[in-house]
Design a protein around this motif. Structure first.
Motif, PDB file in Angstrom:
ATOM      1  N   GLY A   1      51.486  62.919  36.872  1.00  0.00           N
ATOM      2  CA  GLY A   1      52.765  62.350  37.274  1.00  0.00           C
ATOM      3  C   GLY A   1      53.493  61.599  36.178  1.00  0.00           C
ATOM      4  N   THR A   2      52.914  61.543  34.969  1.00  0.00           N
ATOM      5  CA  THR A   2      53.578  60.890  33.835  1.00  0.00           C
ATOM      6  C   THR A   2      54.205  61.949  32.934  1.00  0.00           C
ATOM      7  OG1 THR A   2      51.737  60.946  32.265  1.00  0.00           O
ATOM      8  CG2 THR A   2      51.740  59.163  33.902  1.00  0.00           C
ATOM      9  N   ASP A   3      54.948  61.501  31.935  1.00  0.00           N
ATOM     10  CA  ASP A   3      55.561  62.427  30.983  1.00  0.00           C
ATOM     11  C   ASP A   3      54.547  63.036  30.022  1.00  0.00           C
ATOM     12  OD1 ASP A   3      58.037  61.879  32.075  1.00  0.00           O
ATOM     13  OD2 ASP A   3      58.519  60.311  30.609  1.00  0.00           O
ATOM     14  N   PHE A   4      53.273  62.640  30.140  1.00  0.00           N
ATOM     15  CA  PHE A   4      52.285  63.026  29.137  1.00  0.00           C
ATOM     16  C   PHE A   4      51.198  63.946  29.670  1.00  0.00           C
ATOM     17  CE2 PHE A   4      54.120  58.897  28.257  1.00  0.00           C
ATOM     18  CZ  PHE A   4      54.675  59.110  27.004  1.00  0.00           C
ATOM     19  N   GLU A   5      51.297  64.342  30.934  1.00  0.00           N
ATOM     20  CA  GLU A   5      50.254  65.199  31.485  1.00  0.00           C
ATOM     21  C   GLU A   5      50.230  66.570  30.808  1.00  0.00           C
ATOM     22  OE1 GLU A   5      50.657  66.174  35.650  1.00  0.00           O
ATOM     23  OE2 GLU A   5      52.811  65.813  35.598  1.00  0.00           O
TER      24      GLU A   5
ATOM     25  N   ILE B   1      54.936  55.816  21.051  1.00  0.00           N
ATOM     26  CA  ILE B   1      54.663  57.111  21.664  1.00  0.00           C
ATOM     27  C   ILE B   1      54.790  57.038  23.185  1.00  0.00           C
ATOM     28  CG2 ILE B   1      52.860  58.823  22.118  1.00  0.00           C
ATOM     29  CD1 ILE B   1      51.780  58.313  19.337  1.00  0.00           C
ATOM     30  N   PHE B   2      54.183  56.010  23.783  1.00  0.00           N
ATOM     31  CA  PHE B   2      54.043  55.986  25.241  1.00  0.00           C
ATOM     32  C   PHE B   2      55.104  55.160  25.952  1.00  0.00           C
ATOM     33  CE2 PHE B   2      49.703  57.053  23.833  1.00  0.00           C
ATOM     34  CZ  PHE B   2      49.545  58.226  24.549  1.00  0.00           C
ATOM     35  N   GLY B   3      56.006  54.541  25.202  1.00  0.00           N
ATOM     36  CA  GLY B   3      57.062  53.778  25.855  1.00  0.00           C
ATOM     37  C   GLY B   3      56.487  52.710  26.754  1.00  0.00           C
TER      38      GLY B   3
ATOM     39  N   THR C   1      54.935  53.458  29.684  1.00  0.00           N
ATOM     40  CA  THR C   1      53.870  54.013  30.520  1.00  0.00           C
ATOM     41  C   THR C   1      52.566  53.268  30.276  1.00  0.00           C
ATOM     42  OG1 THR C   1      54.915  56.189  30.381  1.00  0.00           O
ATOM     43  CG2 THR C   1      52.633  56.121  31.162  1.00  0.00           C
ATOM     44  N   TYR C   2      52.058  52.645  31.300  1.00  0.00           N
ATOM     45  CA  TYR C   2      50.817  51.859  31.273  1.00  0.00           C
ATOM     46  C   TYR C   2      50.918  50.598  30.403  1.00  0.00           C
ATOM     47  CZ  TYR C   2      48.571  55.720  33.699  1.00  0.00           C
ATOM     48  OH  TYR C   2      48.238  56.671  34.630  1.00  0.00           O
ATOM     49  N   VAL C   3      52.095  50.274  29.881  1.00  0.00           N
ATOM     50  CA  VAL C   3      52.238  49.038  29.106  1.00  0.00           C
ATOM     51  C   VAL C   3      52.493  47.908  30.104  1.00  0.00           C
ATOM     52  CG1 VAL C   3      53.443  47.910  27.192  1.00  0.00           C
ATOM     53  CG2 VAL C   3      53.157  50.386  27.195  1.00  0.00           C
ATOM     54  N   ASP C   4      51.426  47.526  30.788  1.00  0.00           N
ATOM     55  CA  ASP C   4      51.550  46.606  31.905  1.00  0.00           C
ATOM     56  C   ASP C   4      50.775  45.314  31.711  1.00  0.00           C
ATOM     57  OD1 ASP C   4      49.095  47.800  31.983  1.00  0.00           O
ATOM     58  OD2 ASP C   4      49.263  48.573  34.022  1.00  0.00           O
ATOM     59  N   LYS C   5      50.210  45.128  30.511  1.00  0.00           N
ATOM     60  CA  LYS C   5      49.524  43.881  30.196  1.00  0.00           C
ATOM     61  C   LYS C   5      49.424  43.778  28.678  1.00  0.00           C
ATOM     62  CE  LYS C   5      45.032  46.067  31.110  1.00  0.00           C
ATOM     63  NZ  LYS C   5      43.752  45.907  31.829  1.00  0.00           N
ATOM     64  N   MET C   6      49.013  42.606  28.192  1.00  0.00           N
ATOM     65  CA  MET C   6      49.009  42.391  26.744  1.00  0.00           C
ATOM     66  C   MET C   6      48.054  43.341  26.032  1.00  0.00           C
ATOM     67  SD  MET C   6      49.368  38.254  26.347  1.00  0.00           S
ATOM     68  CE  MET C   6      48.113  37.851  27.549  1.00  0.00           C
ATOM     69  N   ASP C   7      46.875  43.589  26.626  1.00  0.00           N
ATOM     70  CA  ASP C   7      45.890  44.484  26.022  1.00  0.00           C
ATOM     71  C   ASP C   7      45.905  45.819  26.765  1.00  0.00           C
ATOM     72  OD1 ASP C   7      43.861  45.393  24.396  1.00  0.00           O
ATOM     73  OD2 ASP C   7      42.258  44.352  25.472  1.00  0.00           O
ATOM     74  N   TRP C   8      47.057  46.472  26.774  1.00  0.00           N
ATOM     75  CA  TRP C   8      47.232  47.655  27.610  1.00  0.00           C
ATOM     76  C   TRP C   8      46.502  48.878  27.065  1.00  0.00           C
ATOM     77  CZ3 TRP C   8      49.791  52.167  25.969  1.00  0.00           C
ATOM     78  CH2 TRP C   8      50.455  52.070  24.731  1.00  0.00           C
ATOM     79  N   ALA C   9      46.337  48.968  25.735  1.00  0.00           N
ATOM     80  CA  ALA C   9      45.729  50.156  25.138  1.00  0.00           C
ATOM     81  C   ALA C   9      44.300  49.883  24.656  1.00  0.00           C
ATOM     82  CB  ALA C   9      46.577  50.652  23.971  1.00  0.00           C
ATOM     83  N   HIS C  10      44.108  48.789  23.927  1.00  0.00           N
ATOM     84  CA  HIS C  10      42.800  48.405  23.382  1.00  0.00           C
ATOM     85  C   HIS C  10      42.209  49.555  22.560  1.00  0.00           C
ATOM     86  CE1 HIS C  10      39.353  45.496  23.638  1.00  0.00           C
ATOM     87  NE2 HIS C  10      38.723  46.563  23.195  1.00  0.00           N
ATOM     88  N   ILE C  11      42.872  49.849  21.426  1.00  0.00           N
ATOM     89  CA  ILE C  11      42.364  50.905  20.535  1.00  0.00           C
ATOM     90  C   ILE C  11      41.083  50.397  19.879  1.00  0.00           C
ATOM     91  CG2 ILE C  11      42.918  52.479  18.645  1.00  0.00           C
ATOM     92  CD1 ILE C  11      45.881  51.686  19.046  1.00  0.00           C
ATOM     93  N   ASN C  12      39.997  51.173  19.988  1.00  0.00           N
ATOM     94  CA  ASN C  12      38.749  50.717  19.381  1.00  0.00           C
ATOM     95  C   ASN C  12      38.163  51.678  18.351  1.00  0.00           C
ATOM     96  OD1 ASN C  12      37.380  52.700  20.945  1.00  0.00           O
ATOM     97  ND2 ASN C  12      37.069  51.253  22.625  1.00  0.00           N
TER      98      ASN C  12
END
Length: 445
Positions: free
Chosen positions: A289-293, A231-233, A235-246
């Motif tokens: 400023g992202t594609d998701f605002e 979904i997010f391509g 965007t914010y995928v800047d580390k291994m645990d970028w999302a941390h879905i909990n």
């Protein structure tokens, strides 16, 4: 009776005539009695749940006729051994009312690797001697558990993640085992009561804790999956645990899932069939400023923003008096260490929060915020509609005067009054209500 649940038992006996059975494990007060009923029979298997440790317990059996009248009563004495050393001084009452919306409250995961349950007085009445994984276990609608086992792990860049999930009951019987090749973390929940399982796992494509899967309840096959970067391509995928879905849950009325992405400071609603975003609930500054605002809900009225939140769930209750909105509860840890943002407000408490969302207008209002002790990670919020109580389960307290590491709160939702508050010695992942299915526990496997 099944070697892993010491404060439980089975009472086996015959009657000449068919009768139902009511069982009561007597508490130290009437409010802490634990009572259940099993179906009429002549050959009886009566489960016992909720014995006190280190004492001779009183258990009362009542035979019931077809109209529910008591025809015979028998009192039994059941002696138990003591608690393991690690449970000593585990629960310290801070404020108690003598009653609770939850007859028994379970704690599990993190440092509470042996799950346990306490009553409204703070006495431990149930525990497993079997160690669980980091995230413990998850409640099912049939009052069994999905238990995260420690027998096998998928290696991870952070915590190893359990690949084996057992469906257990409170007596310790195992019904099914599910295997997740990339392990499980944070959440396993029923899509619908008795239906397929939604589980959080990891893609392990340079990232972890970033994938949601749907498991066929009967076959164990994965029938739907979503890696969040689909979904997010980048965007914010800047580390291994970028999302941390909990957190993940399912809304059958519109075939959507609701996820809490801790390291995005966001709650996101997604169409589960198409994997398209429905809306994003976050501070608009985060997605500016992202594609998701375009998907971000517009806040209305006074707001205290959440940071690195847990347990975002859509509620069935109408708490704002508007049937056209949906309510959402979450636990606001109020910490930004895993993804710092320049608008962090520096508040020192964590919070129990409820929001009202107008999905058509794409707006959101904050309708409840209650302060609790700062809990850096883990933790959960539960709203109980029947009692109109709301719980703040603070699982990771970093600073306390007596160096105890967790706290549970039970509030009156309307007034914010603390009804019960317990200090917990060890950190835990979550705390939930222990609901007992007496008929299921009485049935042979």
């Amino acid at each position: 009776p099944y070697k892993i649940s010491p404060l439980t038992g089975l009472i086996l006996f015959q009657t000449e005539e068919e009768a139902g059975v009511r069982i009561t494990v007597k508490g130290k007060t009437e409010a802490t009695d634990i009572t259940g009923e099993v179906k009429p029979s002549t050959s009886h298997r009566v489960p016992v749940v909720g014995l006190y440790p280190s004492m001779e317990n009183t258990v009362v059996l009542e035979l019931l006729d077809g109209d529910g009248n008591v025809t015979e009563t028998k009192e039994l004495k059941v002696a138990t051994s003591g608690l393991p050393e690690e449970f000593q001084d585990m629960i310290k009452p801070v404020k108690t009312s003598g009653t609770s919306a939850f007859g028994l409250t379970m704690l599990y995961g993190q440092q509470c690797l042996y799950p346990f349950a306490y009553d409204s007085a703070g006495d431990i009445r149930w525990y497993f001697e079997k160690e669980c994984g980091n995230y413990g276990m998850y409640n099912l609608s049939n009052q069994r558990l999905i238990f995260q086992d420690t027998g096998a792990y998928a290696t991870s860049q952070q915590k190893p993640q359990s690949t084996n999930l057992y469906e257990l009951d409170y007596l310790g019987r195992a019904y099914n085992m599910y295997y997740l090749p990339n392990g499980s973390h944070h959440e396993v929940i029923e899509k619908e009561p008795g239906g397929n399982l939604l589980a959080l796992t990891s893609s392990f494509k340079s990232h972890f804790e970033d994938e949601i899967i749907e498991i066929d309840r009967e076959t164990g096959e994965i029938v739907n999956d979503l890696e969040l970067n689909e979904i997010f391509g980048t965007t914010y995928v800047d580390k291994m645990d970028w999302a941390h879905i909990n957190t993940v849950s399912y809304q059958p009325e519109d075939d959507t899932i609701l996820i809490s992405a801790r390291n995005l400071h966001s709650v996101i609603k997604i169409d589960w069939s198409t994997h398209e975003i429905v809306w994003i609930f976050a501070n608009p500054k985060f997605w500016e400023g992202t594609d998701f605002e375009q998907y971000v809900l517009e806040p209305e009225g006074d707001f205290t923003w959440f940071f690195q939140q847990h347990t975002a769930y859509q509620l069935d209750a109408d708490l704002d008096g508007d049937p056209g909105t949906v309510e959402l509860s979450l636990f606001d840890n109020h910490w930004s260490g895993s993804r710092k943002v320049d608008y962090f407000d520096g508040l020192k408490n964590s919070h129990v929060m409820v929001f009202s969302i107008d999905e058509e207008a794409k707006t959101v209002k904050q309708i409840k915020m209650l302060d609790v002790i700062f809990s850096k990670i883990t933790s959960n919020t539960i709203y109980d509609q029947e009692s109109n109580h709301i719980f703040g389960m603070c699982g990771w307290v970093t600073e306390s005067e007596d160096e105890r590491r967790a706290m549970t709160y039970e509030f009156d939702y309307d007034t914010g009054e603390i009804i019960n508050q317990f200090s917990i010695k060890k950190k835990f992942y979550r705390a939930t209500e222990m609901k007992i299915n007496w008929v299921d526990l009485a049935a042979p496997m």
